[in-house]
Motif scaffolding. Structure first.
Motif, mmCIF file in Angstrom:
data_model
loop_
_atom_site.group_PDB
_atom_site.id
_atom_site.type_symbol
_atom_site.label_atom_id
_atom_site.label_comp_id
_atom_site.label_asym_id
_atom_site.label_seq_id
_atom_site.Cartn_x
_atom_site.Cartn_y
_atom_site.Cartn_z
ATOM 1 N N LEU A 231 0.830 -1.197 0.000
ATOM 2 C CA LEU A 231 0.000 0.000 0.000
ATOM 3 C C LEU A 231 0.870 1.254 0.000
ATOM 4 N N GLY A 232 1.918 1.264 0.831
ATOM 5 C CA GLY A 232 2.804 2.417 0.889
ATOM 6 C C GLY A 232 3.460 2.709 -0.448
ATOM 7 N N ARG A 233 3.920 1.649 -1.127
ATOM 8 C CA ARG A 233 4.547 1.853 -2.440
ATOM 9 C C ARG A 233 3.524 2.366 -3.450
ATOM 10 N N ALA A 234 2.292 1.849 -3.361
ATOM 11 C CA ALA A 234 1.254 2.275 -4.307
ATOM 12 C C ALA A 234 0.876 3.738 -4.101
ATOM 13 N N VAL A 235 0.752 4.157 -2.849
ATOM 14 C CA VAL A 235 0.379 5.542 -2.551
ATOM 15 C C VAL A 235 1.454 6.498 -3.044
ATOM 16 N N ALA B 157 -7.236 -4.631 -4.985
ATOM 17 C CA ALA B 157 -7.641 -3.349 -5.558
ATOM 18 C C ALA B 157 -6.470 -2.367 -5.585
ATOM 19 N N VAL B 158 -5.620 -2.394 -4.568
ATOM 20 C CA VAL B 158 -4.440 -1.533 -4.561
ATOM 21 C C VAL B 158 -3.533 -1.866 -5.747
ATOM 22 N N TYR B 159 -3.331 -3.157 -5.974
ATOM 23 C CA TYR B 159 -2.543 -3.582 -7.145
ATOM 24 C C TYR B 159 -3.188 -3.078 -8.434
ATOM 25 N N GLU C 33 -3.684 0.184 -13.446
ATOM 26 C CA GLU C 33 -4.463 1.068 -14.318
ATOM 27 C C GLU C 33 -3.784 2.426 -14.480
ATOM 28 N N ALA C 34 -3.178 2.945 -13.413
ATOM 29 C CA ALA C 34 -2.473 4.222 -13.515
ATOM 30 C C ALA C 34 -1.337 4.135 -14.525
ATOM 31 N N ARG C 35 -0.693 2.984 -14.599
ATOM 32 C CA ARG C 35 0.427 2.816 -15.524
ATOM 33 C C ARG C 35 -0.028 2.524 -16.953
ATOM 34 N N ARG D 240 -3.802 2.078 -18.142
ATOM 35 C CA ARG D 240 -5.094 2.554 -18.639
ATOM 36 C C ARG D 240 -5.639 3.593 -17.665
ATOM 37 N N PRO D 241 -5.089 4.778 -17.679
ATOM 38 C CA PRO D 241 -5.465 5.784 -16.672
ATOM 39 C C PRO D 241 -6.959 6.069 -16.616
ATOM 40 N N THR D 242 -7.661 5.953 -17.734
ATOM 41 C CA THR D 242 -9.099 6.248 -17.710
ATOM 42 C C THR D 242 -9.894 5.184 -16.963
ATOM 43 N N TRP D 243 -9.260 4.053 -16.665
ATOM 44 C CA TRP D 243 -9.945 2.974 -15.943
ATOM 45 C C TRP D 243 -9.711 3.030 -14.433
ATOM 46 N N ILE D 244 -8.948 3.980 -13.965
ATOM 47 C CA ILE D 244 -8.545 3.964 -12.557
ATOM 48 C C ILE D 244 -9.742 4.071 -11.617
ATOM 49 N N THR D 245 -10.840 4.642 -12.084
ATOM 50 C CA THR D 245 -12.027 4.748 -11.232
ATOM 51 C C THR D 245 -12.617 3.387 -10.896
ATOM 52 N N ILE D 246 -12.339 2.366 -11.714
ATOM 53 C CA ILE D 246 -12.896 1.030 -11.442
ATOM 54 C C ILE D 246 -12.333 0.474 -10.137
#
Length: 443
Positions: free
Chosen positions: A272-276, A416-418, A423-425, A427-433
């Motif tokens: 989680l820390g790395r993802a944030v 979900a964190v993964y 998605e950020a890397r 498909r940025p438009t999918w990040i809301t999923i």
């Protein structure tokens, strides 16, 4: 000359894992003639000091038909060299070799004991895969070639042969496999299983249900929609529980003690820390996620662990005319083989499928101008099918206690964190999923 042609060609293939990085060196580690005009190669590719190995069926023709020109590797002295996995005139050796339990120059082609293999069907390559190549023979068999080779027995071969020996339901029956020695270890090159010709992909069925719901007026509830998927989710939950029971009977089991649960929660927290640090949108949810992880640290009972699927979602299940079948027991792509075979809580698979229901519900909202209007419908569909799946899992004998619920929630949030990072890397438009997973919900 051949190694130069391969080095120029291999980087363009969908299944090549080192895209975007220069190839420092390519060598041919093994070269076996199978039939006239067909060789089996294992090539080693060096990039930035690391080595990966891949397998290739190398065809040779003096006259290359138009249907094979997309598979051309290069031409040497008027001989056309090509990827013969795409050539049904050459791929019959897979069926023949397995049917005869043939061994040739280190390649061991094996038939599952008691299985009968018809060697007459011709092959057709499926076009949707990334890391493997699958050849369908008529309506009888599907043979998966593992392009990137990892020393060791593939988890899918281990699992499907063990479950088939128990006459377990919900699996595609295995017929044979091909193996060789790699670094002194038996290594799986290919697996051939029953082809489920009259079946439908779980992801496609779920998306069809979501489309049907979105096409209706908002006041029509999901339970009354013509394409309601909840009954199938219920059956899928029961099938999942049965597969978990069969895995527990076929392989060793163990328990995770409380101190190991604390280490698990700490691992969740580090990820989680790395993802944030990479995705700022996660910061608003850190407190709630860390609280869920802390609930795992507070557990005082042992948690059963066993062999699991490891990469479970709607794209890994097929609905036949009679029931659900689970496919692709390879584990999570890209993970070391030992980790993919490690014992885990079956709740990890349950969490993966719950996340898949969320993705199915919101997949059609990405970039949709009606996304805000349809969001309540997506939530309704996801919650309804998540609940049905969990009910089916319980009816099928799967156990989710009050204590298990805390671990299930942690698995789901970690997944979900993964997904947020992925998605950020990509498909940025999918990040809301995946971000929707951090909101309070009924299930």
């Amino acid at each position: 000359m051949l190694d130069e042609l391969l080095a120029a060609w291999i980087g363009r293939q969908r299944w090549f894992g080192g895209k975007g990085r220069p190839i420092d060196e390519l060598s041919i580690d093994a070269d076996v003639e199978l039939t006239s005009g067909l060789r089996h190669l294992i090539v080693a590719v060096w990039q930035e000091g690391s080595r990966e190995r891949y397998q290739l069926l190398l065809g040779e023709r003096t006259d290359l038909p138009d249907r094979l020109k997309h598979a051309l590797i290069g031409t040497v002295d008027d001989r056309h060299l090509y990827d013969a996995a795409h050539d049904p005139d050459r791929t019959g050796w897979l069926l023949d070799g397995m049917a005869r339990d043939e061994t040739r120059s280190g390649l061991r082609m094996r038939r599952v004991p008691g299985a009968e293999i018809d060697t007459s069907p011709r092959s057709l390559v499926l076009g949707a895969e990334q890391s493997n190549t699958s050849l369908v023979y008529g309506d009888a068999y599907i043979c998966k070639l593992f392009r990137r080779l990892i020393p060791g027995v593939n988890p899918e071969l281990e699992i499907v042969t063990a479950l088939a020996a128990r006459n377990a339901p919900h699996i595609a029956q295995p017929y044979g496999w091909i193996e060789t020695d790699l670094d002194g270890t038996d290594t799986t090159l290919a697996i051939m299983q029953e082809f489920l010709s009259n079946s439908n992909d779980g992801w496609d069925l779920a998306l069809a249900s979501v489309r049907d719901l979105y096409a209706l007026m908002p006041e029509v509830p999901a339970a009354e929609a013509g394409g309601d998927f909840a009954a199938e989710s219920l059956r899928l939950g029961a099938a999942t529980a049965r597969v978990h029971q069969e895995l527990a009977a076929a392989f060793p089991t163990d328990v995770i003690e409380t101190h190991e649960l604390k280490r698990m929660a700490e691992g969740f927290r580090r990820r989680l820390g790395r993802a944030v640090a990479e995705v700022s949108e996660l910061r608003a949810y850190v407190s709630a996620v860390e609280d869920a992880y802390h609930q795992v640290e507070l557990l005082t009972n042992e948690v059963p662990v066993q062999r699991v699927h490891g990469d479970y979602h709607l794209g890994q299940v097929m609905r036949t005319t009679t029931d659900w079948v689970v496919l692709d027991f390879e584990g999570e792509p890209g993970q070391p083989l030992a980790e993919r075979k490690a014992l885990s809580s079956p709740l990890r698979d349950v969490a993966g499928m719950l996340r898949s229901f969320d993705y199915a519900a919101r997949h059609l909202l990405a970039g949709n101008p009606r996304a805000q209007e349809l969001e309540p419908r997506a939530t309704e569909w996801a919650d309804r099918n998540r609940a049905a799946f969990l009910d089916g899992y319980a009816e099928g004998g799967g156990v989710i206690t009050r204590t298990d619920a805390a671990l299930l929630r942690a698995f789901e949030l970690s997944k979900a964190v993964y997904e947020v990072v992925y998605e950020a890397r990509n498909r940025p438009t999918w990040i809301t999923i995946p971000l929707s997973a951090f909101r309070p919900r009924a299930v």
